[in-house]
Design a protein around this motif. Structure first.
Motif, PDB file in Angstrom:
ATOM      1  N   SER A 127       0.819  -1.213   0.000  1.00  0.00           N
ATOM      2  CA  SER A 127       0.000   0.000   0.000  1.00  0.00           C
ATOM      3  C   SER A 127       0.852   1.263   0.000  1.00  0.00           C
ATOM      4  CB  SER A 127      -0.938   0.006   1.203  1.00  0.00           C
ATOM      5  OG  SER A 127      -0.191   0.084   2.395  1.00  0.00           O
ATOM      6  N   TYR A 128       0.245   2.288  -0.552  1.00  0.00           N
ATOM      7  CA  TYR A 128       0.840   3.617  -0.576  1.00  0.00           C
ATOM      8  C   TYR A 128      -0.003   4.517   0.303  1.00  0.00           C
ATOM      9  CZ  TYR A 128       3.656   1.991  -4.421  1.00  0.00           C
ATOM     10  OH  TYR A 128       4.543   1.283  -5.184  1.00  0.00           O
ATOM     11  N   LYS A 129       0.521   5.666   0.628  1.00  0.00           N
ATOM     12  CA  LYS A 129      -0.157   6.556   1.567  1.00  0.00           C
ATOM     13  C   LYS A 129      -1.430   7.161   1.020  1.00  0.00           C
ATOM     14  CE  LYS A 129       3.813   8.568   2.566  1.00  0.00           C
ATOM     15  NZ  LYS A 129       4.750   9.526   3.121  1.00  0.00           N
ATOM     16  N   SER A 130      -1.509   7.382  -0.279  1.00  0.00           N
ATOM     17  CA  SER A 130      -2.695   8.062  -0.810  1.00  0.00           C
ATOM     18  C   SER A 130      -3.934   7.182  -0.681  1.00  0.00           C
ATOM     19  CB  SER A 130      -2.487   8.464  -2.261  1.00  0.00           C
ATOM     20  OG  SER A 130      -2.596   7.339  -3.106  1.00  0.00           O
ATOM     21  N   GLY A 131      -3.818   5.927  -1.078  1.00  0.00           N
ATOM     22  CA  GLY A 131      -4.951   5.011  -0.976  1.00  0.00           C
ATOM     23  C   GLY A 131      -6.044   5.265  -1.994  1.00  0.00           C
ATOM     24  N   THR A 132      -5.897   6.259  -2.843  1.00  0.00           N
ATOM     25  CA  THR A 132      -6.933   6.562  -3.827  1.00  0.00           C
ATOM     26  C   THR A 132      -6.572   6.066  -5.217  1.00  0.00           C
ATOM     27  OG1 THR A 132      -5.975   8.726  -4.291  1.00  0.00           O
ATOM     28  CG2 THR A 132      -7.678   8.608  -2.567  1.00  0.00           C
ATOM     29  N   ARG A 133      -5.311   5.780  -5.436  1.00  0.00           N
ATOM     30  CA  ARG A 133      -4.853   5.320  -6.736  1.00  0.00           C
ATOM     31  C   ARG A 133      -4.049   4.045  -6.551  1.00  0.00           C
ATOM     32  NH1 ARG A 133      -6.189   9.107 -10.059  1.00  0.00           N
ATOM     33  NH2 ARG A 133      -5.127   8.340 -11.888  1.00  0.00           N
ATOM     34  N   MET A 134      -4.026   3.216  -7.578  1.00  0.00           N
ATOM     35  CA  MET A 134      -3.238   1.994  -7.523  1.00  0.00           C
ATOM     36  C   MET A 134      -2.360   1.900  -8.755  1.00  0.00           C
ATOM     37  SD  MET A 134      -6.020  -0.926  -8.337  1.00  0.00           S
ATOM     38  CE  MET A 134      -5.105  -1.871  -9.522  1.00  0.00           C
TER      39      MET A 134
END
Length: 191
Positions: free
Chosen positions: A104-111
């Motif tokens: 996971s990345y911090k934004s969580g809105t894009r993959m």
């Protein structure tokens, strides 16, 4: 603390998440994704070939796609579909699972769609060392969050939480003594 230094290790990943810790390494596409495009085809053409749909332009940013679009497109498998459609939905599910749970990345809105090379042949997914990759990603994320200017932690946080609860019983929540299919799921919190 009285126990000295300690860290999450490879055996913890294998035991707590039941991920393979040996096998083919997961590399290359994580940093040099554009080099791994099969046959030199454009990335999004390959995406469309594997998932039979292309995101609208407002959902694409370089090598990322909005998570909400992926969820809307692939949340419910229709009844009575052919085997190829089931494979497409499985690829989409895994492509959503990897960047939202293990990497996971911090934004969580894009993959990131850099997982395309790994979902081409789903039957090979279990030959990769996902455990060692998840552990290295966790350590990278922990290294980054050690910077005083970083305010959010990313990575396989269910692994970190499970490891903390397993190693330090004082931090363990009450009522989580039953063993489930994954050690990490023993500490899952229902919201």
């Amino acid at each position: 603390m009285s126990f000295g230094e300690c860290t999450v290790m490879l055996q913890d990943v294998a035991y707590q998440l039941e991920l393979l810790i040996d096998g083919q390494y997961v590399s290359g596409c994580l940093t040099n994704f554009e080099w791994y495009i099969k046959g030199g085809r454009p990335t999004w053409a390959w995406f469309e070939e594997l998932l039979a749909v292309i995101p609208p332009p407002d959902c694409i940013d370089k090598f990322t796609v909005k998570c909400t679009w992926m969820q809307q497109m692939f949340s419910d498998l229709p009844e009575g579909v052919d085997e190829e459609t089931v494979w497409r939905y499985a690829r989409a599910y895994i492509m959503m699972l990897l960047p939202t749970q293990l990497f996971s990345y911090k934004s969580g809105t894009r993959m990131y769609i850099r997982w395309l090379p790994y979902v081409v042949r789903l039957e090979d997914m279990d030959s990769y060392s996902w455990g060692s990759t998840a552990l290295s990603w966790l350590h990278r994320c922990l290294f980054r969050v050690a910077n005083k200017n970083v305010v959010k932690l990313a990575g396989p946080l269910q692994l970190l939480q499970s490891w903390i609860f397993w190693r330090f019983s004082d931090f363990r929540p009450d009522g989580f003594d039953a063993f489930h299919w994954l050690l990490a799921s023993m500490y899952a919190i229902d919201y």
